[in-house]
Design an enzyme around this catalytic site. Structure first.
Site, PDB file in Angstrom:
ATOM      1  CG  ASN A  48     -20.121  81.704  97.058  1.00  0.00           C
ATOM      2  OD1 ASN A  48     -20.346  82.538  96.224  1.00  0.00           O
ATOM      3  ND2 ASN A  48     -18.931  80.799  97.146  1.00  0.00           N
ATOM      4  CG  HIS A  64     -19.469  83.515  93.474  1.00  0.00           C
ATOM      5  ND1 HIS A  64     -19.416  82.351  92.701  1.00  0.00           N
ATOM      6  CD2 HIS A  64     -20.057  83.648  92.402  1.00  0.00           C
ATOM      7  CE1 HIS A  64     -20.272  82.038  92.289  1.00  0.00           C
ATOM      8  NE2 HIS A  64     -20.821  82.282  91.905  1.00  0.00           N
ATOM      9  CG  ASP A  97     -17.852  83.123  84.644  1.00  0.00           C
ATOM     10  OD1 ASP A  97     -18.732  83.293  83.602  1.00  0.00           O
ATOM     11  OD2 ASP A  97     -18.164  83.607  86.103  1.00  0.00           O
ATOM     12  CD  GLU A 145     -16.225  80.211  94.098  1.00  0.00           C
ATOM     13  OE1 GLU A 145     -17.352  80.808  94.144  1.00  0.00           O
ATOM     14  OE2 GLU A 145     -16.789  79.099  93.356  1.00  0.00           O
TER      15      GLU A 145
HETATM   16  C1  GLP Z   1     -22.534  81.914  88.260  1.00  0.00           C
HETATM   17  C2  GLP Z   1     -21.835  82.809  87.449  1.00  0.00           C
HETATM   18  C3  GLP Z   1     -21.717  84.468  87.983  1.00  0.00           C
HETATM   19  C4  GLP Z   1     -23.378  84.864  88.460  1.00  0.00           C
HETATM   20  C5  GLP Z   1     -23.881  83.486  90.109  1.00  0.00           C
HETATM   21  C6  GLP Z   1     -24.937  84.279  90.102  1.00  0.00           C
HETATM   22  O1  GLP Z   1     -22.141  80.673  88.957  1.00  0.00           O
HETATM   23  N1  GLP Z   1     -20.092  82.532  87.976  1.00  0.00           N
HETATM   24  O2  GLP Z   1     -21.048  85.301  87.698  1.00  0.00           O
HETATM   25  O3  GLP Z   1     -23.545  86.121  88.888  1.00  0.00           O
HETATM   26  O4  GLP Z   1     -23.287  82.747  89.883  1.00  0.00           O
HETATM   27  O5  GLP Z   1     -25.963  83.464  89.299  1.00  0.00           O
HETATM   28  P1  GLP Z   1     -27.658  83.094  89.455  1.00  0.00           P
HETATM   29  O6  GLP Z   1     -27.768  84.643  88.233  1.00  0.00           O
HETATM   30  O7  GLP Z   1     -28.185  82.056  88.644  1.00  0.00           O
HETATM   31  O8  GLP Z   1     -27.713  83.843  91.019  1.00  0.00           O
END
Ligand code: GLP
Length: 261
Positions: free
Chosen positions: A136, A138, A67, A143
């Protein structure tokens, strides 16, 4: 699902790096799906170490990130392009033209999303997709409420995600939309490698692995994939109910490995 509860976040990174290394050694032109966020950083550090020691080459590897934020360009300090360059691409021997992310500063996001989906297909699909999990539930920027059949498209970010992404940088106003691979795009990968570390992820991990398959928890879609490996530290695994079974599988795995060596 192959669930591994490892001793620490560093053990998760090393095991994940082992799986990526195995794939790239077997298939030097492997196509890797990459994630941003905090969780894969230790994995990337480990991959950089192995690359710099000459144990692993990215010279023929092609990557596709999940993304990118909409409305900011690749040089923006908070863009995922920039984050990936700083945490991996600039530090290994990957050909920059083989490292793909959706363009967040494109004129027509819907067309850009479609083109990104088509590019993944045209290159032959992703061999191994690395995934983190949002608090959450995702994956990518899918989402809660995202269709389990979704393809790469524009998504509005939830308040919870905006808050999480804001952490530590109160002056930065995170973009409120993104282009993300869809859940069906993610499930098309040959294999999934899901990483979660830290207590904050425990509820999302439990919902993803042991809750019902539901758009309310996009990460539960992992349950549909026949080749999903989930690597957890003890904190992220704390709310799982089937830990005894995962330990049993782990013992059987070790026995098999010992017998075959
Ligand atoms: C982000 C990304 C995800 C990622 C997630 C968790 O917003 N879009 O691809 O896996 O949130 O992030 P983190 O590893 O910092 O907890």
């Amino acid at each position: 699902m192959d669930v591994w509860i490892l001793g620490s976040a560093q053990a998760v990174a090393v095991k994940a790096a082992d799986l990526c290394t195995e794939l790239i050694q077997r298939k030097p032109d492997a196509r890797l799906g990459l994630a941003t966020g905090t969780t894969p950083q230790a994995l990337y550090a480990e991959l950089i170490r192995r690359n710099q020691r000459g144990r692993l080459s990215f010279s023929r590897v092609e990557t596709f990130n999940l993304d990118e934020y909409l409305g900011i360009g690749p040089e923006h300090p908070r863009s995922f392009h920039r984050a990936m360059r700083e945490s991996l691409f600039d530090l290994v021997d990957i050909d920059p033209s083989n490292a793909h992310l959706p363009a967040g500063d494109c004129d027509d996001p819907a067309t850009e999303a479609e083109a990104y989906e088509a590019l993944i297909g045209a290159r032959g699909g992703i061999d191994l997709q690395i995934l983190g999990i949002g608090r959450n539930g995702h994956i990518g920027f899918n989402e809660p409420g995202s269709s389990l059949g979704s393809r790469t498209r524009v998504k509005t970010l939830s308040r919870a995600t905006l808050r999480d992404n804001q952490l530590g940088e109160p002056d930065f106003e995170a973009p409120s939309m993104a282009i993300t691979m869809g859940i069906a795009t993610i499930l098309d990968a040959g294999a999934l490698l899901v990483l979660a570390t830290g207590a904050a992820k425990a509820p999302a991990v439990a919902a993803a692995l042991e809750g019902p398959l539901s758009a309310s928890c996009p990460a539960s879609a992992i349950q549909l994939h026949p080749r999903a490996t989930v690597l957890l530290d003890p904190e992220a695994a704390a709310q799982l109910r089937l830990t005894e079974y995962y330990a049993l599988v782990d013992r059987a795995r070790r026995r098999l490995a010992a017998d075959s060596s």
